[in-house]
Scaffold this motif. Sequence first.
Motif, short mmCIF file in Angstrom:
data_model
loop_
_atom_site.label_atom_id
_atom_site.label_comp_id
_atom_site.label_asym_id
_atom_site.label_seq_id
_atom_site.Cartn_x
_atom_site.Cartn_y
_atom_site.Cartn_z
N ARG A 98 0.86 -1.19 0.00
CA ARG A 98 0.00 0.00 0.00
C ARG A 98 0.89 1.24 0.00
O ARG A 98 1.64 1.47 0.94
CB ARG A 98 -0.92 -0.02 1.21
CG ARG A 98 -1.83 -1.25 1.26
CD ARG A 98 -2.45 -1.44 2.64
NE ARG A 98 -1.40 -1.66 3.64
CZ ARG A 98 -1.66 -1.80 4.95
NH1 ARG A 98 -2.90 -1.73 5.40
NH2 ARG A 98 -0.67 -2.00 5.81
N GLY A 100 1.36 5.44 -0.62
CA GLY A 100 0.76 6.78 -0.69
C GLY A 100 1.74 7.76 -1.32
O GLY A 100 2.95 7.60 -1.19
N SER A 128 -2.26 2.10 -4.58
CA SER A 128 -1.75 3.42 -4.21
C SER A 128 -2.87 4.44 -4.11
O SER A 128 -3.97 4.24 -4.62
CB SER A 128 -0.71 3.90 -5.22
OG SER A 128 -1.32 4.33 -6.42
N LEU A 136 -0.77 11.59 4.68
CA LEU A 136 0.00 10.37 4.44
C LEU A 136 0.75 9.94 5.69
O LEU A 136 0.86 8.74 5.98
CB LEU A 136 0.98 10.59 3.28
CG LEU A 136 0.34 10.86 1.91
CD1 LEU A 136 1.43 11.18 0.89
CD2 LEU A 136 -0.50 9.68 1.44
N LEU A 140 0.30 6.30 7.54
CA LEU A 140 1.40 5.40 7.88
C LEU A 140 1.28 4.96 9.34
O LEU A 140 1.41 3.77 9.67
CB LEU A 140 2.75 6.08 7.66
CG LEU A 140 3.25 6.20 6.22
CD1 LEU A 140 4.48 7.10 6.18
CD2 LEU A 140 3.58 4.83 5.63
N THR A 144 -2.52 1.99 7.60
CA THR A 144 -3.26 1.78 6.35
C THR A 144 -2.39 2.02 5.12
O THR A 144 -2.87 1.87 4.00
CB THR A 144 -4.51 2.68 6.30
OG1 THR A 144 -4.12 4.05 6.46
CG2 THR A 144 -5.48 2.31 7.39
N LEU A 145 -1.14 2.42 5.32
CA LEU A 145 -0.15 2.49 4.25
C LEU A 145 1.12 1.79 4.71
O LEU A 145 1.45 1.82 5.90
CB LEU A 145 0.18 3.95 3.89
CG LEU A 145 -0.87 4.77 3.17
CD1 LEU A 145 -0.36 6.21 2.98
CD2 LEU A 145 -1.24 4.16 1.82
N ALA A 148 5.17 5.63 1.92
CA ALA A 148 4.62 6.90 1.44
C ALA A 148 5.73 7.79 0.91
O ALA A 148 6.82 7.85 1.49
CB ALA A 148 3.86 7.63 2.55
N HIS A 279 8.32 5.17 6.04
CA HIS A 279 7.58 4.00 6.52
C HIS A 279 7.79 3.90 8.03
O HIS A 279 8.63 4.60 8.61
CB HIS A 279 8.05 2.71 5.82
CG HIS A 279 9.50 2.39 5.98
ND1 HIS A 279 10.01 1.71 7.07
CD2 HIS A 279 10.57 2.67 5.20
CE1 HIS A 279 11.31 1.57 6.95
NE2 HIS A 279 11.70 2.15 5.81
#
Length: 301
Positions: A98, A100, A128, A136, A140, A144-145, A148, A279
């Motif tokens: 995932r 962003g 994405s 974003l 993170l 949910t990501l 990014a 991340h």
Amino acid sequence: MTFADVSIVGLRVFRAVAERGTLTAAAGALGYTQSAVSRQVASVERAAGTRLLERRHDGVHLTPAGQLVLRRAVTVLDQLDATARELAGLPDGAGTVRLGWFTSAGAVLVPQALAALRRSHPAVTVVSREGSTPSLVRALRAGTLDLALLAAAPPFRPPDGSPALALTTLAERGLRVAVPAGHPLARATAVDVADLHGLPWIASRSQGDESLLGVWPGLDERAEIAHTARDWLAKLHLVAAGCGVTTVPASLVSAVPAGVRVLTVRDGPQEQRRLLLAHLPHRLSDPARHVAAALRAAAVA
């Protein structure tokens, strides 16, 4: 009521609030009313026995207890989602990353990286979405990501909040000014800041702690905002139509439409922008590492 009695719905709502930054935004994303979101958050806080969110003028912020609950909630919800996929006979999602990205990164960098990734690692699936840098960062931390792409301007402070993110600088490039091809300034390749006085600007409305995007940062006068647009391509087409001028990252020069000239600004401080890959501070999965490598390669191409 103990924390073991918290509902799955409550955890999902709490994660959405942490990601979106406001109760209103979380309600819109989930299709709930704001009062329903507020009730779910209150039930999670009652079960925790402490306040999990601080309400401020710029949205909600997690307390230390809220950060703990979010970390645990992300693990629980991810496991439940994986179980649901397995029961439905769907792929387990282990090869899905995932990602962003902020607006202008989606114009050149992300498509180039994904095209290269399909050739080198076709089994990796990337899902994405676009967002502002603050949103974003929240995503993170909400889990949910996985990765990014963030934009950073001087003095290049790391994002506020906890946990601290692992940040890698992929590139640092200058900011430019885009003018209509028929404008008198377009006859040169560079301009002085004084040449930008009195021009109409095409800008984005600022969000959260972001500054106004599209106006030259070193301009020593109050800018006249003729048009506002979040989408970078809309801004540049407005420039091509003669509606004003805007700023553009150097990385987008190759993608500007016909009718636009991109100029450097000679005097004043050099306006640099950093492209960051972010991340959570843990070891990335193999698919995420492949995506990160593709993004790094595209950034230096």
